[in-house]
Design a protein around this motif. Sequence first.
Motif, short mmCIF file in Angstrom:
data_model
loop_
_atom_site.label_atom_id
_atom_site.label_comp_id
_atom_site.label_asym_id
_atom_site.label_seq_id
_atom_site.Cartn_x
_atom_site.Cartn_y
_atom_site.Cartn_z
N LEU A 1 0.81 -1.24 -0.03
CA LEU A 1 -0.02 -0.01 -0.07
C LEU A 1 0.61 1.11 0.10
O LEU A 1 0.28 2.41 -0.46
N LYS A 2 2.09 1.15 0.32
CA LYS A 2 3.05 2.18 0.60
C LYS A 2 2.99 3.24 -0.77
O LYS A 2 2.96 4.45 -0.54
N PRO A 3 3.44 2.50 -2.02
CA PRO A 3 3.12 3.46 -3.12
C PRO A 3 1.94 4.37 -3.38
O PRO A 3 2.01 5.02 -3.97
N TRP A 4 0.96 3.87 -2.55
CA TRP A 4 -0.48 4.27 -2.91
C TRP A 4 -0.82 5.65 -2.22
O TRP A 4 -1.58 6.46 -2.08
N ARG A 5 0.18 5.67 -1.20
CA ARG A 5 -0.06 6.90 0.12
C ARG A 5 0.51 8.16 -0.85
O ARG A 5 1.54 8.26 -1.40
N CYS A 6 -0.25 9.16 -0.49
CA CYS A 6 0.44 10.59 -0.93
C CYS A 6 -0.60 11.63 -0.07
O CYS A 6 -1.75 11.63 -0.09
N ASP A 7 0.42 12.72 -0.01
CA ASP A 7 -0.43 13.78 0.65
C ASP A 7 -0.33 15.14 -0.09
O ASP A 7 -0.49 16.22 0.33
N ARG A 8 0.24 14.84 -1.47
CA ARG A 8 0.37 16.06 -2.29
C ARG A 8 -0.93 16.73 -2.66
O ARG A 8 -1.89 16.05 -2.63
N VAL A 9 -0.85 17.90 -3.21
CA VAL A 9 -1.84 18.74 -3.81
C VAL A 9 -1.51 19.07 -5.12
O VAL A 9 -0.46 19.59 -5.39
N PHE A 10 -2.67 19.29 -5.65
CA PHE A 10 -2.62 19.72 -7.10
C PHE A 10 -3.83 20.72 -7.43
O PHE A 10 -4.88 20.61 -7.19
N ASN A 11 -3.12 22.11 -7.79
CA ASN A 11 -3.95 23.29 -8.13
C ASN A 11 -4.14 23.29 -9.69
O ASN A 11 -3.13 23.93 -10.15
N ILE A 12 -5.32 22.92 -10.20
CA ILE A 12 -5.51 23.21 -11.70
C ILE A 12 -6.26 24.56 -11.93
O ILE A 12 -7.35 24.76 -11.57
N VAL A 13 -5.33 25.54 -12.72
CA VAL A 13 -5.92 26.80 -13.13
C VAL A 13 -6.11 26.32 -14.73
O VAL A 13 -5.40 26.39 -15.37
N HIS A 14 -7.59 26.66 -14.92
CA HIS A 14 -7.77 25.80 -16.34
C HIS A 14 -8.54 27.13 -17.13
O HIS A 14 -9.67 27.67 -16.77
N LEU A 15 -7.95 27.37 -18.22
CA LEU A 15 -8.32 28.36 -19.23
C LEU A 15 -8.80 27.71 -20.41
O LEU A 15 -8.07 26.89 -21.09
N ILE A 16 -9.75 28.00 -21.07
CA ILE A 16 -10.29 27.51 -22.03
C ILE A 16 -10.48 28.56 -23.40
O ILE A 16 -11.35 29.50 -22.87
N TYR A 17 -9.93 28.59 -24.59
CA TYR A 17 -10.26 29.54 -25.33
C TYR A 17 -11.79 29.41 -25.85
O TYR A 17 -12.35 28.57 -26.27
N GLN A 18 -12.43 30.58 -25.79
CA GLN A 18 -13.81 30.66 -26.31
C GLN A 18 -14.05 31.56 -27.70
O GLN A 18 -13.63 32.21 -28.04
N ALA A 19 -14.41 30.55 -28.62
CA ALA A 19 -14.50 30.76 -29.92
C ALA A 19 -15.55 31.84 -30.20
O ALA A 19 -16.40 32.28 -29.53
N LYS A 20 -14.94 32.95 -30.99
CA LYS A 20 -15.68 34.22 -31.33
C LYS A 20 -17.09 33.91 -32.30
O LYS A 20 -16.85 32.75 -32.92
N HIS A 21 -18.21 34.48 -32.18
CA HIS A 21 -19.30 34.42 -33.07
C HIS A 21 -19.05 34.46 -34.59
O HIS A 21 -19.63 33.69 -35.29
#
Length: 409
Positions: A327-347
């Motif tokens: 089980l040791k390889p499955w233990r983790c206390d790390r955090v991931f912060n994802i800042v997600h931008l998506i291009y918004q197509a113009k009309h």
Amino acid sequence: MSRTRSKAGAGTASVEAGVARLADDYQQVALVLQGGGALGAYQCGVYEALHAAGVRPHWIAGTSIGAINAAIIAGNAEADRIARLKEFWTGITRPAGTLAWPLQWMAESAQWLPPSHALSTGVSASSALASLALGQQGFFTPRTASPFLYCDGSAAATSFYDTAPLRDTLLRLVDFDRINGGDVRLSVGASNVRNGNVHYFDSVMQPLRVEHIMASAALPPAFPAVEIDGESWWDGGIVSNTPLEHVLAAAPRRDSLILQVDLWSARGERPATIMDVLEREKDIRFSSRTRYGTDSVARMQKLRNALDDLFKTLPKDALPAGLAARLKPWRCDRVFNIVHLIYQAKHHEEQYKDYAFDANAMREHWASGLADMQRTLAERRYFAMPERGSGVVTHDIHRALVKARADSA
């Protein structure tokens, strides 16, 4: 890891410096770039804003045009990156061939018009047709003979365009010794033609060459497969257009700020015309179910965090040694912060938006990325380190902006 921060304007210096300090709290900052052809200029605007804010990625992962942008950033000194990106994009927005001058004249004449103006929209449509017929300088040119005339498995038999100009451009603009020197980690996704699996060529795993970038951008049937060590490779986007999974799955895990820049939106309105259908289908196909993949990884990371918490509460030797080791390889206390931008197509954009390489569209995409990232940087809370044990936190920037507009209406 230390970073050299660029000087910001007086009006935004404190905000940008604050974001750069928040970024320093993470063990790594990663920039994830999706594929999307001509839309890739949006990513350059995003990076320009990050660069001005002093946020320096330690790792850049890209697919297709995202791999090209990533290689230019990672393969140049910090002071030269924006200039090299502009040099690349200014170059490839010129049609190839001697018959291209009328289109170039039209594009230059229309550059002062609003993007939604009928003439400007017409120029963009013409540039897309010209791209198909003539190719783009420094990128690709049409083959002199149709691939239907060949059946020998050669590049001439299996693609419509020659990408030798892109190879020359990359060798001129990208320092592969710098990439392989370890200053910034670079990963590019490609699809194996033989087995259909996506693979990430990674500078910490092997030296990267121009062929690896070419492979990531070898979109069939337009471009030929690229052979690397006896295997043939196509554009990574035909299997998975978003390299986020590679970054999230890497070991050892580190507290990470991940800046994800997508060029296709999975969300959209119901099509009203056949052209809308073509555009919407492409949006859905190349968005690569980003949200589903992120949610899946988030659930797994929360499970890892919970397992780590459980082990910390158990008495020593409470579990059999063999089970604890498994089980040791499955233990983790790390955090991931994802800042997600998506291009918004113009009309005013149509289904050809990813191969409309005219200069006006490029400048509009670049400006949109710059403005979106500047607005995002103003919200320092997006960049703050999440609480330990939260696993994966995602800030969907455009969804937040839409909600804010709706609340204020």
